[in-house]
Design an enzyme around this catalytic site. Structure first.
Site, short mmCIF file in Angstrom:
data_model
loop_
_atom_site.label_atom_id
_atom_site.label_comp_id
_atom_site.label_asym_id
_atom_site.label_seq_id
_atom_site.Cartn_x
_atom_site.Cartn_y
_atom_site.Cartn_z
N SER A 65 -3.90 0.00 3.10
CA SER A 65 -3.07 0.63 2.07
C SER A 65 -3.73 0.49 0.71
CB SER A 65 -1.68 0.00 2.04
OG SER A 65 -0.88 0.60 1.06
N CYS A 118 17.56 -8.55 0.65
CA CYS A 118 18.84 -8.86 0.02
C CYS A 118 19.91 -9.04 1.09
CB CYS A 118 19.25 -7.75 -0.93
SG CYS A 118 18.15 -7.59 -2.35
#
Length: 746
Positions: free
Chosen positions: A213, A342
């Site tokens: 990437s 989260c």
């Protein structure tokens, strides 16, 4: 002091990197001058094609891939998908399907890998068994597990270097193991975190697929490439015009490829490159660790040499959750990551969980990652910014030091400390320096002890409102941590001195009343200040939005109803009711709110239809218990409609519109010290600091009034939104939330 500096210290390079200036220039040049389509046959297109092929050749050189294909992609996720689809289609053609066929991946892999395996296994109807390869405490793959399962495996996915911990796998040793057990298995290696940090020579391996990437190594987002070994099965993931020799259709992202060209050119330089040597990167790592230890002397590393690449520091600090450190660092302009998703509860790192590390390390993990192009000046600036926080954590008693305790603004009055849905309270008299702890939670024991010891407080009592059946009280742990700082006569099971119903805490008086029902011994504690009733601690008798559960041992619905009536006779409609649980982020309630949110309470408190109320309450409890195995009281969750949202770009206009507006900073005190809110505002403006932990205290002391226009601000806009809803429930009609918080302010 660092809080005055506006420069951002970015230490989250494993997530993404800034674009290298040379790469940005190369991309801009291509966009403005070398913009030809590589598939065009005219001169402009030929030049574009040359740029593309030169970059491809450089990629081969850097990863040691003399043979095989280099396919430009949109990034690592596309490369992972293409690799998995290609391998699974080939496996299906060979008849490798059904539950006896295995698809293996490392337990610490990036989620893109296992999720892709599961997705394509289902879509392609292989119905193979997807299994995680365990890792040891160093994050290294379990070779025995691999040896036992590789003979039945169609595809195996491993990493070169882990994105959270920096742990690198020995690819040569893995290859020997894999090929000795199963010469035909398809092998993908995620190399996203490897380029520029460890040597690669893919041509000398039997790796079938290796995705890379660009944005992890100073190129723009949206560009990457995939290595495919010669003769490895390959199925184009995107069909169309036949670009990339038919391996990946779609007009190539030439600006992104030009940026990669610039990056690869720097990496290939024998000397004078912006990319640092391994020795320099290890030196930077040690400097950063030394700075961290100035702030957190008890910090522990969750991964370390010789098992890692040097650019990742994963650490935890006893007594701190990830969010605590994240908020502190972010307020100071230092960007790090928790490396975990989260959650409505305290998040943990699945990577550290897989390594078998203690839960406190997983829940408190911080990832600090720098790039291989970091300069000496940048390292020194980062170290200085981190070290400057030592004063902040000492001032707010986050870490105890030998320094003289500093009493800061918010360490007086009533503190409401929360862990998940559990609430603890610390009452501090500013004049006498007396303190009382109420309903201490085990996870907060260290934090509470630090506050008491750091501020030199005299503890009058550590109290519980009831014997907690669903979680442990931290009374004994706090007393042990305080040692000689706390001494008392004989106490009952709830911490009350025997034969006493009242405790003096400087200007405050606490009085207990028996309020059984949730448990037989439960009490409520009335809080007076100079004879004026301020609040009441009710344990689990009542909750914000409902009443406590009675299905635990000793629970009694009749006693609960009588106790609520008794409580109502001691307080008025506006008295703050403070519970030991808060499942809906409501912080507290009042009798007026309780009757509004649970209409059945009205009949009970007014002595009407008691038998009917008990029956309805009991039926309501049964219904909720059938709906969930985790019943935590009769809590009705509904958002407040009394909150307005202000976008950051509207802020200056909004502030001019409301001349009486009070800006309220709801971040915690250590965040406020690390980075004052005033530096973010469009013009000088008075700021009222009311941390969420002091919201109840602010209401008790009438610091804010219901008719006053308030603009609430925090780091991201999430906590300020919660505070807006809390105040909205209490009748504050002009409460506004700054969407995006300080993160979007310049």
């Amino acid at each position: 002091m660092f809080s005055q500096l506006h420069r951002e210290i970015y230490l989250d390079n494993n997530a993404t990197t800034p674009v290298l200036p040379a790469a940005a220039e190369a991309a801009m040049h291509i966009m403005q001058r070398g913009f030809g389509n590589p598939s065009s046959s005219h001169a402009t297109g030929i030049k574009a094609k040359a740029e593309l092929e030169t970059t491809r050749a450089l990629a081969r050189q850097l990863i040691g891939a003399r043979t095989g294909d280099i396919v430009f992609t949109s990034g690592a996720t596309e490369g992972i998908q293409t690799s998995i689809v290609s391998a699974l289609l080939a496996a299906r053609e060979q008849g490798l399907t059904g539950a006896d066929t295995l698809l293996l991946y490392g337990a610490t892999e990036h989620k893109a890998v296992p999720e892709s395996l599961k997705h394509w296994n289902k879509v392609l109807q292989l119905n193979a068994t997807v299994m995680a390869i365990p890792v040891n405490q160093h994050g290294l793959l379990d070779t025995k597990f691999m040896r036992d399962n590789l003979p039945k495996t169609a595809m195996i996915c491993t990493m070169a270097a882990n994105n959270e911990t920096g742990v690198k796998q020995d690819l040569a040793a893995l290859e020997q193991l894999i090929r000795s057990c199963n010469p035909e298995v398809y092998w993908m290696v995620d190399c996203v975190q490897a380029l520029g940090k460890m040597s690669l020579n893919i041509a000398q391996t039997s790796i079938d697929y290796a995705p890379f990437s660009g944005h992890k190594l100073y190129a723009p987002k949206g560009i990457g490439f995939l290595y495919v070994r010669k003769n490895a099965p390959y199925q184009p993931f995107i069909a169309g015009g036949g670009q990339e020799s038919g391996l990946r259709s779609g007009t190539e992202n030439l600006p992104g490829i030009a940026a990669l060209h610039a990056i690869f050119t720097e990496l290939a330089k024998p000397q004078g490159s912006v990319f640092q040597s391994s020795a320099v990167l290890w030196q930077y790592r040690q400097q950063l660790i030394c700075a961290l230890k100035q702030v957190f002397p008890a910090m522990v590393l969750n991964s370390d040499a010789p098992y890692i690449v040097p650019t990742t520091i994963n650490f935890s600090v006893p007594g701190f959750y990830s969010k605590d450190i994240m908020d502190l660092f972010d307020a100071a302009g230092i960007r790090v990551s928790s490396g975990s998703a989260c959650s409505s509860k305290v998040p943990s790192s699945f990577v550290l969980d897989a390594m078998g590390l203690e839960s406190w390390r997983s829940q408190g993990a911080i990832r600090l990652s720098f790039g291989p192009a970091m300069t000496t000046v940048e390292c020194e600036q980062a170290c200085a910014a981190i070290a400057a926080l030592a004063e902040v954590v000492a001032k707010h008693c986050l870490v105890l030091t030998d320094a003289t305790p500093t009493l800061e603004l918010h360490a007086t009055g009533l503190l409401q400390l929360k862990h998940e849905a559990l609430c603890s309270y610390v009452l501090i008299c500013p004049h006498s320096r007396d303190a009382v702890v109420i309903d201490p939670v085990l996870a907060l024991a260290g934090r509470i002890a630090n506050i008491i010891q750091g501020l030199g407080l005299h503890v009058k009592a550590v109290l519980d409102t009831h014997l907690h059946r669903d979680h442990m009280s931290a009374s004994k742990e706090i007393l042990a941590l305080l040692g000689n700082a706390y001494s008392t006569a004989a106490c009952d099971v709830l911490g009350w001195p025997e034969q006493q119903t009242t405790i003096a805490c400087g200007d405050y008086q606490l009085t207990k009343i028996a309020t059984a029902g949730h448990t037989p011994e439960a009490v409520s504690i009335l809080l007076h200040r100079q004879q004026e009733l301020c609040a009441v601690f009710v344990g689990d008798l009542m909750l914000p939005g409902g009443v406590g559960r009675t299905d635990l041992p000793g629970g009694d619905i009749s006693a609960l109803t009588e106790s609520i009536r008794l409580l109502a006779s001691h307080i008025d409609d506006a008295t703050l009711i403070l519970s030991s649980h808060d499942y809906a982020q409501r912080f507290f309630t009042t009798l007026a709110l309780a009757q509004k949110e649970q209409p059945l309470l009205t009949g009970l408190i007014e002595h009407h239809h008691i038998d009917s109320w008990q029956q309805q309450l009991q039926q309501h409890a049964v219904t909720l218990q059938q709906q969930t195995q985790h019943l935590c009281g009769l809590v009705e969750v509904s958002p407040s409609d009394a909150t307005d949202v202000i976008a950051v770009e509207q802020l200056e206009t909004f502030m001019l519109k409301w001349p009486q507006l009070q800006v309220v900073d709801v971040r915690e005190p250590h965040e406020q010290s690390a980075g004052a809110l005033s530096q973010y505002l469009p013009k000088p403006y008075p700021v009222l600091e009311i941390p969420l932990s002091k919201l109840a205290d602010a209401l008790i002391n009438n610091v804010v009034q219901p008719e006053q226009p308030l603009l609430l601000v925090c780091r991201s806009g999430n906590r300020s939104l919660v505070a807006c809803k809390v105040l909205g429930r209490l009748g504050f009609s002009q409460v506004f939330n700054l969407k995006g918080g300080t993160a979007l302010l310049r």
